[in-house]
Design a protein around this motif. Structure first.
Motif, PDB file in Angstrom:
ATOM      1  N   ALA A 125     -59.796 -18.929 -50.784  1.00  9.52           N
ATOM      2  CA  ALA A 125     -59.484 -17.575 -50.326  1.00  9.52           C
ATOM      3  C   ALA A 125     -58.086 -17.562 -49.714  1.00  9.52           C
ATOM      4  O   ALA A 125     -57.728 -18.472 -48.961  1.00  9.52           O
ATOM      5  N   THR A 126     -57.322 -16.553 -50.063  1.00  8.16           N
ATOM      6  CA  THR A 126     -56.022 -16.326 -49.442  1.00  8.16           C
ATOM      7  C   THR A 126     -55.943 -14.850 -49.078  1.00  8.16           C
ATOM      8  O   THR A 126     -55.980 -13.978 -49.960  1.00  8.16           O
ATOM      9  N   VAL A 127     -55.873 -14.574 -47.796  1.00  8.29           N
ATOM     10  CA  VAL A 127     -55.829 -13.198 -47.303  1.00  8.29           C
ATOM     11  C   VAL A 127     -54.423 -12.929 -46.776  1.00  8.29           C
ATOM     12  O   VAL A 127     -53.876 -13.746 -46.029  1.00  8.29           O
ATOM     13  N   VAL A 128     -53.826 -11.805 -47.170  1.00 11.33           N
ATOM     14  CA  VAL A 128     -52.463 -11.467 -46.762  1.00 11.33           C
ATOM     15  C   VAL A 128     -52.477 -10.117 -46.057  1.00 11.33           C
ATOM     16  O   VAL A 128     -53.499  -9.427 -46.013  1.00 11.33           O
ATOM     17  N   ALA A 129     -51.314  -9.730 -45.515  1.00  9.49           N
ATOM     18  CA  ALA A 129     -51.248  -8.516 -44.700  1.00  9.49           C
ATOM     19  C   ALA A 129     -50.084  -7.632 -45.110  1.00  9.49           C
ATOM     20  O   ALA A 129     -49.107  -8.094 -45.704  1.00  9.49           O
ATOM     21  N   VAL A 130     -50.197  -6.351 -44.761  1.00 10.37           N
ATOM     22  CA  VAL A 130     -49.111  -5.380 -44.866  1.00 10.37           C
ATOM     23  C   VAL A 130     -49.132  -4.531 -43.602  1.00 10.37           C
ATOM     24  O   VAL A 130     -50.157  -4.456 -42.914  1.00 10.37           O
ATOM     25  N   PRO A 131     -48.010  -3.877 -43.261  1.00  7.56           N
ATOM     26  CA  PRO A 131     -48.047  -2.940 -42.134  1.00  7.56           C
ATOM     27  C   PRO A 131     -49.122  -1.874 -42.345  1.00  7.56           C
ATOM     28  O   PRO A 131     -49.378  -1.460 -43.476  1.00  7.56           O
ATOM     29  N   ALA A 132     -49.737  -1.441 -41.262  1.00  4.72           N
ATOM     30  CA  ALA A 132     -50.823  -0.457 -41.377  1.00  4.72           C
ATOM     31  C   ALA A 132     -50.347   0.826 -42.032  1.00  4.72           C
ATOM     32  O   ALA A 132     -51.098   1.475 -42.758  1.00  4.72           O
ATOM     33  N   HIS A 133     -49.098   1.222 -41.773  1.00  5.57           N
ATOM     34  CA  HIS A 133     -48.600   2.494 -42.305  1.00  5.57           C
ATOM     35  C   HIS A 133     -47.831   2.304 -43.603  1.00  5.57           C
ATOM     36  O   HIS A 133     -47.094   3.201 -44.028  1.00  5.57           O
ATOM     37  N   ALA A 134     -47.992   1.148 -44.267  1.00  8.91           N
ATOM     38  CA  ALA A 134     -47.311   0.903 -45.539  1.00  8.91           C
ATOM     39  C   ALA A 134     -47.771   1.912 -46.587  1.00  8.91           C
ATOM     40  O   ALA A 134     -48.956   2.213 -46.706  1.00  8.91           O
ATOM     41  N   HIS A 135     -46.818   2.427 -47.358  1.00  9.07           N
ATOM     42  CA  HIS A 135     -47.181   3.358 -48.424  1.00  9.07           C
ATOM     43  C   HIS A 135     -47.583   2.576 -49.679  1.00  9.07           C
ATOM     44  O   HIS A 135     -47.497   1.338 -49.726  1.00  9.07           O
ATOM     45  N   GLY A 136     -48.026   3.285 -50.700  1.00  7.76           N
ATOM     46  CA  GLY A 136     -48.603   2.644 -51.869  1.00  7.76           C
ATOM     47  C   GLY A 136     -47.666   1.682 -52.573  1.00  7.76           C
ATOM     48  O   GLY A 136     -48.076   0.586 -52.986  1.00  7.76           O
ATOM     49  N   ALA A 137     -46.395   2.072 -52.734  1.00  2.00           N
ATOM     50  CA  ALA A 137     -45.451   1.191 -53.423  1.00  2.00           C
ATOM     51  C   ALA A 137     -45.253  -0.103 -52.646  1.00  2.00           C
ATOM     52  O   ALA A 137     -45.155  -1.190 -53.234  1.00  2.00           O
ATOM     53  N   GLN A 138     -45.205  -0.010 -51.320  1.00  3.23           N
ATOM     54  CA  GLN A 138     -45.039  -1.196 -50.485  1.00  3.23           C
ATOM     55  C   GLN A 138     -46.233  -2.136 -50.637  1.00  3.23           C
ATOM     56  O   GLN A 138     -46.070  -3.364 -50.747  1.00  3.23           O
ATOM     57  N   ARG A 139     -47.419  -1.578 -50.682  1.00  6.79           N
ATOM     58  CA  ARG A 139     -48.619  -2.391 -50.856  1.00  6.79           C
ATOM     59  C   ARG A 139     -48.634  -3.055 -52.236  1.00  6.79           C
ATOM     60  O   ARG A 139     -48.914  -4.254 -52.362  1.00  6.79           O
ATOM     61  N   PHE A 140     -48.332  -2.276 -53.250  1.00 11.15           N
ATOM     62  CA  PHE A 140     -48.366  -2.840 -54.601  1.00 11.15           C
ATOM     63  C   PHE A 140     -47.323  -3.935 -54.780  1.00 11.15           C
ATOM     64  O   PHE A 140     -47.620  -5.004 -55.329  1.00 11.15           O
ATOM     65  N   LEU A 141     -46.085  -3.697 -54.328  1.00 10.65           N
ATOM     66  CA  LEU A 141     -45.033  -4.695 -54.512  1.00 10.65           C
ATOM     67  C   LEU A 141     -45.349  -5.988 -53.765  1.00 10.65           C
ATOM     68  O   LEU A 141     -45.030  -7.086 -54.235  1.00 10.65           O
ATOM     69  N   THR A 142     -45.978  -5.865 -52.594  1.00  8.54           N
ATOM     70  CA  THR A 142     -46.382  -7.070 -51.857  1.00  8.54           C
ATOM     71  C   THR A 142     -47.402  -7.865 -52.656  1.00  8.54           C
ATOM     72  O   THR A 142     -47.266  -9.083 -52.848  1.00  8.54           O
ATOM     73  N   LEU A 143     -48.436  -7.192 -53.143  1.00  7.72           N
ATOM     74  CA  LEU A 143     -49.448  -7.878 -53.940  1.00  7.72           C
ATOM     75  C   LEU A 143     -48.850  -8.467 -55.209  1.00  7.72           C
ATOM     76  O   LEU A 143     -49.167  -9.603 -55.596  1.00  7.72           O
ATOM     77  N   GLU A 144     -47.985  -7.720 -55.875  1.00  5.32           N
ATOM     78  CA  GLU A 144     -47.408  -8.181 -57.131  1.00  5.32           C
ATOM     79  C   GLU A 144     -46.521  -9.401 -56.917  1.00  5.32           C
ATOM     80  O   GLU A 144     -46.519 -10.331 -57.732  1.00  5.32           O
ATOM     81  N   ALA A 145     -45.768  -9.430 -55.813  1.00  2.00           N
ATOM     82  CA  ALA A 145     -44.914 -10.584 -55.533  1.00  2.00           C
ATOM     83  C   ALA A 145     -45.759 -11.836 -55.280  1.00  2.00           C
ATOM     84  O   ALA A 145     -45.427 -12.926 -55.767  1.00  2.00           O
ATOM     85  N   PHE A 146     -46.856 -11.689 -54.535  1.00  2.00           N
ATOM     86  CA  PHE A 146     -47.753 -12.831 -54.336  1.00  2.00           C
ATOM     87  C   PHE A 146     -48.321 -13.297 -55.672  1.00  2.00           C
ATOM     88  O   PHE A 146     -48.395 -14.505 -55.950  1.00  2.00           O
ATOM     89  N   ARG A 147     -48.729 -12.356 -56.526  1.00  2.00           N
ATOM     90  CA  ARG A 147     -49.306 -12.725 -57.824  1.00  2.00           C
ATOM     91  C   ARG A 147     -48.295 -13.481 -58.670  1.00  2.00           C
ATOM     92  O   ARG A 147     -48.605 -14.530 -59.249  1.00  2.00           O
ATOM     93  N   ARG A 148     -47.074 -12.946 -58.748  1.00  2.00           N
ATOM     94  CA  ARG A 148     -46.045 -13.595 -59.559  1.00  2.00           C
ATOM     95  C   ARG A 148     -45.658 -14.959 -58.997  1.00  2.00           C
ATOM     96  O   ARG A 148     -45.200 -15.836 -59.740  1.00  2.00           O
TER      97      ARG A 148
END
Length: 508
Positions: A125-148
């Motif tokens: 398991a690997t759990v990561v974080a984003v700011p609570a008020h992050a908008h959708g693009a910020q959330r997606f780009l964070t996840l995508e960068a970890f995936r890549r």
């Protein structure tokens, strides 16, 4: 191996799960010295990039260095094609994020305190974080960068929500039948978040989250740099960029070594030693802390108006590296008294909470909510007016697995529909969006079947009133708080969608 990774603006931290304990991972620098963080920096060396400690070493040799690149994710118009400058180069933001997180992955596997046990390909398991008020693009780009980067993310949690786990783990004695809520005050290097958490044993429910995308430790560094320039009798316009960057670095280091008893701050301005009085710095920095207090005010006010802090709040928990500045707890304690607590590991609190979330045996649960409203501007009266329709409130629960689906059906009244979707942090009395508004997507939808042929230039066609088909709007919220939109002509089956993992306005 179960792990929590907190990708921070200035430092990236990690914590592992070890039989009910959650030790912070240490990383070795090139000299072999351990640090409980990996620096969130990148340097341009020739045609390539160096990250973390290697980037800092390269900068010592004159390489262009970029700090705080995570802040670019908070821009309202950020997307997968956004670029960022480093030295004389423009590089894709997603490319840079991926390179950095790849370096973090490699450091975890080779030069960290868990190197012998960590394999990203087999991590449970690997759990990561984003700011609570992050908008959708910020959330997606964070996840995508970890995936890549080759890191499989099993969950993504809002930063203050994760810190709420760490609070319960360490400060559970402050919670009782009368005081069941905690406010997490998370002041990081580039962002500020605050969340009100309702705690029932190991069960955590986010009541509300607020924040500021551009308030953090970097801003305190800039204030101290301004103080130093004044002491040196210099103006910002008189020094070049490289000199100012060195000054910011010097100010950041000096700020992080302040104690409550500190009275003077020695720094250098273009090789000129100067001394800033701590109280002068605090006077100028106080408005930054006050801005954070205003942002979180709706979470702390007593519902009856009799006290500055609601009676059922057990404490305000200070986390994030920038909360280590003595001014921050001082001002909060002046405002809220003894219920202000500071994490013993403020810079690692989120990572520890993420590790707790990754630990199935800990039994912690989280019911989170959106932290932004979501709505759409629509055409009206044959395109002569525009109306706004709120779709999702910021108190909308986020599902803990799968999707939460909301649908709307209606008969179209125009030949073409213009949908301008936005995410936003505030509303005015009429329900219109205000505050930090982030464009989500623009979809131009042909209700007239004759306009649904591929290649039709819809934006060149005037909007006119007509009897249109039945239309369905489909909104899906996933467990990461990312919204997907689908619009369908129920007569012809023609569909257009927007999801951050798919092209804008992709026709089915």
């Amino acid at each position: 191996m179960r792990l929590g990774i907190d990708f921070g603006t200035t430092r990236t931290t990690a914590a592992s799960v070890d039989r009910g304990n959650y030790p912070v991972v240490s990383f070795l620098d090139p000299s072999g010295d351990p640090h409980e963080y990996f620096p969130s920096v990148v340097a341009l060396v020739g045609d390539g990039f160096r990250y973390g400690f290697e980037a800092l070493d390269a900068a010592e040799q004159g390489a262009p260095l970029l700090r705080s690149f995570k802040r670019a994710l908070g821009a309202g118009d950020v997307n997968a094609d956004s670029t960022i400058a480093i030295g004389d180069r423009e590089v894709g933001l997603l490319t840079l994020l991926t390179g950095f997180l790849t370096a973090v992955r490699d450091a975890l596997a080779t030069t960290s305190s868990i190197a012998d046990a960590y394999d990203p390909a087999t991590a449970e398991a690997t759990v990561v974080a984003v700011p609570a008020h992050a908008h959708g693009a910020q959330r997606f780009l964070t996840l995508e960068a970890f995936r890549r980067a080759g890191i499989t993310v099993t969950a993504m949690i809002n930063e203050p929500s994760a810190a709420g786990f760490e609070y319960t783990h360490r400060q559970g004695r402050t919670l009782n039948s009368k005081r069941t809520r905690v406010i997490v005050y998370d002041l990081g290097g580039g962002t500020f978040d605050a969340s009100l958490v309702n705690v029932d044993g190991v069960d955590h429910e986010i009541v509300g989250s607020l924040g500021l995308n551009m308030l953090g430790g970097d801003d305190f560094d800039a204030v101290l740099a301004d103080c130093a320039l004044d002491e040196a009798g210099r103006r910002l316009e008189e020094i070049d960029l490289a000199t100012y960057v060195r000054l910011l670095d010097d100010c950041r280091d000096a700020k992080e070594h302040l104690f409550p008893q500190s009275r003077r701050i020695p720094v250098e301005v273009d090789s000129q030693p100067v001394t800033v009085q701590v109280e002068d710095f605090y006077t100028r920095a106080t408005p930054l802390v006050e801005a954070s207090l205003r942002a979180m005010a709706p979470l702390v006010e007593d519902l009856e108006g009799d006290a500055p802090l609601a009676a059922d709040i057990a404490g305000i928990y200070l986390v994030g590296g920038a909360s280590g500045l003595p001014l921050v707890p001082r001002l909060l304690k002046e405002e809220f008294g003894r219920r202000v607590h500071r994490s013993p590991y403020p810079a690692a609190s989120t990572a520890i909470g993420l590790a707790i979330a990754a630990d199935d045996e800990a039994g912690y649960s989280l019911a989170d909510r959106l932290s932004r409203w979501f709505g759409v501007f629509r055409e009206g009266d044959a395109g002569s007016t525009v109306s706004f329709d709120p779709i999702l409130g910021r108190d909308q629960p986020i599902p803990d697995h799968g999707d939460l689906v909301i649908t709307r059906r209606y008969r179209a009244a125009h030949n073409i529909g213009w949908y301008r979707f936005v995410e936003y942090t505030e509303v005015d009395p009429s329900g219109e969006p205000r505050g930090d508004i982030a464009p989500f997507a623009q979809i131009v939808f042909p209700f007239d079947p004759a306009l649904q042929a591929e290649g039709t230039d819809l934006e060149a066609i005037p909007v006119r009133r007509t009897q249109g088909p039945m239309v369905e709007e489909h909104y899906a919220i996933d467990e990461n708080g990312i919204v997907r939109v689908r619009i369908t002509d129920l007569t012809t089956g023609y569909t257009r969608t927007h999801a951050f993992s798919r092209p804008l306005a992709e026709a089915a």
